[in-house]
Scaffold this active site. Sequence first.
Site, PDB file in Angstrom:
ATOM      1  N   ARG A 192     -21.758  31.930   9.867  1.00  0.00           N
ATOM      2  CA  ARG A 192     -22.998  32.431  10.491  1.00  0.00           C
ATOM      3  C   ARG A 192     -22.667  33.596  11.423  1.00  0.00           C
ATOM      4  O   ARG A 192     -23.449  34.514  11.606  1.00  0.00           O
ATOM      5  CB  ARG A 192     -23.694  31.301  11.278  1.00  0.00           C
ATOM      6  CG  ARG A 192     -24.094  30.123  10.408  1.00  0.00           C
ATOM      7  CD  ARG A 192     -24.591  28.950  11.238  1.00  0.00           C
ATOM      8  NE  ARG A 192     -23.582  28.439  12.144  1.00  0.00           N
ATOM      9  CZ  ARG A 192     -23.783  27.497  13.050  1.00  0.00           C
ATOM     10  NH1 ARG A 192     -24.987  26.954  13.183  1.00  0.00           N
ATOM     11  NH2 ARG A 192     -22.813  27.072  13.831  1.00  0.00           N
ATOM     12  N   ASP A 206     -22.735  31.634  18.046  1.00  0.00           N
ATOM     13  CA  ASP A 206     -23.293  32.182  19.285  1.00  0.00           C
ATOM     14  C   ASP A 206     -22.536  33.390  19.825  1.00  0.00           C
ATOM     15  O   ASP A 206     -22.988  34.041  20.766  1.00  0.00           O
ATOM     16  CB  ASP A 206     -23.328  31.089  20.364  1.00  0.00           C
ATOM     17  CG  ASP A 206     -24.258  29.966  19.982  1.00  0.00           C
ATOM     18  OD1 ASP A 206     -25.346  30.269  19.461  1.00  0.00           O
ATOM     19  OD2 ASP A 206     -23.911  28.796  20.181  1.00  0.00           O
ATOM     20  N   SER A 238     -28.786  18.770  18.560  1.00  0.00           N
ATOM     21  CA  SER A 238     -30.232  18.966  18.349  1.00  0.00           C
ATOM     22  C   SER A 238     -30.707  18.216  17.107  1.00  0.00           C
ATOM     23  O   SER A 238     -31.793  17.608  17.115  1.00  0.00           O
ATOM     24  CB  SER A 238     -30.582  20.452  18.249  1.00  0.00           C
ATOM     25  OG  SER A 238     -29.754  21.101  17.312  1.00  0.00           O
ATOM     26  N   HIS A 251     -15.456  25.080  18.261  1.00  0.00           N
ATOM     27  CA  HIS A 251     -16.507  24.324  17.574  1.00  0.00           C
ATOM     28  C   HIS A 251     -16.122  22.859  17.467  1.00  0.00           C
ATOM     29  O   HIS A 251     -14.937  22.529  17.397  1.00  0.00           O
ATOM     30  CB  HIS A 251     -16.770  24.891  16.172  1.00  0.00           C
ATOM     31  CG  HIS A 251     -18.124  24.512  15.664  1.00  0.00           C
ATOM     32  ND1 HIS A 251     -18.338  23.359  14.955  1.00  0.00           N
ATOM     33  CD2 HIS A 251     -19.333  25.102  15.805  1.00  0.00           C
ATOM     34  CE1 HIS A 251     -19.623  23.269  14.675  1.00  0.00           C
ATOM     35  NE2 HIS A 251     -20.255  24.312  15.167  1.00  0.00           N
ATOM     36  N   HIS A 287     -24.363  23.746  23.727  1.00  0.00           N
ATOM     37  CA  HIS A 287     -25.037  23.829  22.423  1.00  0.00           C
ATOM     38  C   HIS A 287     -25.812  25.141  22.374  1.00  0.00           C
ATOM     39  O   HIS A 287     -25.219  26.213  22.412  1.00  0.00           O
ATOM     40  CB  HIS A 287     -25.909  22.579  22.260  1.00  0.00           C
ATOM     41  CG  HIS A 287     -26.420  22.323  20.875  1.00  0.00           C
ATOM     42  ND1 HIS A 287     -25.938  22.949  19.758  1.00  0.00           N
ATOM     43  CD2 HIS A 287     -27.401  21.476  20.418  1.00  0.00           C
ATOM     44  CE1 HIS A 287     -26.584  22.510  18.683  1.00  0.00           C
ATOM     45  NE2 HIS A 287     -27.479  21.619  19.061  1.00  0.00           N
TER      46      HIS A 287
END
Length: 439
Positions: free
Chosen positions: A327, A373, A242, A318, A272
């Site tokens: 995160r 995620d 992105s 990843h 993604h």
Amino acid sequence: MILQEKIFGILPAWRERIKTLAKEHADVVVDTVTIEEVLYGMRDIKSLHTDISSVDPNEGIRFRGLTINETLKALPKAKGGKMPMVGALYYLLLVGEVPTKDEALEVEYEWGKRATVPDYVYKMLKAMPKETHPMILLSQAVLALGNESVFAKKYQEGMKKDAYWEAALEDSLNLTAKLPVIAAFIYRMKFFGETSKPKYNPKLDFGANFARMMKVSDKKGYADLARLYFIIHSDHESGNASAHSMHLTGSTLSDAYFSFSSSLNALSGPLHGLANQESLAWLLDVKKQFNGVPSRDDLYKFAWDTLNGGKVIPGYGHGILRVTDPRFVTQLEFAKKHFPDDELLKLAELTLDVVPSVLKEQGKAKSPAPNVDAISGTLQYYYGVREFDFYTVLFGVGRALGVTANYVWARALGMPIERPKSLTTAMLEAEVAKAKQTA
Ligand code: HAX
């Protein structure tokens, strides 16, 4: 306007540093490129430049040098919440300094002034078929807003190159101000059939406004979750799909709207940004199959069944990170603090125990650890945002902060159009032959 003044003040020194690198050290080698890298997604090739954030494979993201924990600690908090103002993060990304509370409030004030979405955008969204994916709606809305681009207008009028960044900043502020409104409208329209225009209250911060406009639930904490979510999803250096799409499109001097629409389109892929909805769907599948949280052995078998079915386990692995994504950790801590007994959270924790060992046994993934995620959907689900298709929109609103900050600085530093060189298979084979001869 504070951001413009601050950037204006620091820009000459940054330009000087880049000029020195480009003119005096142009030949210094920073990396070499292997055939593997050419064939497999240019992974790890050091070929992009940004100061907004950087990712260490063994540590995770730093925003302008600050880890996530340091960022959350240092930035001024939102009124009535425990998380920082999103405006404070935007200031940090754009200016490179931790703002005072007043400076952060000035960014929030700018957003408040710019949050009105033109009628034609609502009309266009309402005219779309009901089954349209929320990411299509978001990307369309962003593209439609391009009608308002200050950059495009000034470029037509002959704007000087030195001034590009100021027009880019105007567009970026206008765009980021409208995104929470558009996202909330898409959510209410798509899933609840509501077509009234959300109202942004300039007296509240970005996160509180988003929580109000979403009308999710009366559980305390959604505004803080929104702030946390947008902050940690804002940026992940420049090579992810992105961020890179935004940069590539922007490098042609397309305005921020065209460029951010590209960014959203890249974010929409399952490898993604769509992984957050897929990850929650995977957890819910487990819950359904075992009527609750399964035993460790059952989950182990379920994970293997996924792999043997030729699928990836979403939320794990990843492209760059080789440790548990900080995160993920921050969100897990938030969940444990706010709803420690939630069944889905317990399942996410068990998954954290089982999936990395399954991926290790399989031996393919370079990192078996969870990424951002693996848990973000669990948090949204708890607060009542249970419409999976919407999750990538949330990611998109957060990602806008990082990619627009990069976009402004790319114009400020005069970054040129991107144009890497491609090679044919025969050319690669010729390189192999040449290497053999010299060996
Ligand atoms: N489950 C199963 N297999 C996996 C895996 C996972 N979670 N993660 C990696 N692998 C596999 C890859 O598919 C690849 O297999 P092949 O050789 O057969 O193609 C192999 O392991 C090596 O991959 P890698 O080098 O470790 O990882 P990549 O850089 O190629 O891909 C991905 C990184 C994130 C795309 C990958 O780990 C993946 O597909 N994960 C699941 C989807 C996901 O969680 N995506 C979100 C990532 C974070 C993000 O960008 N969010 O927006």
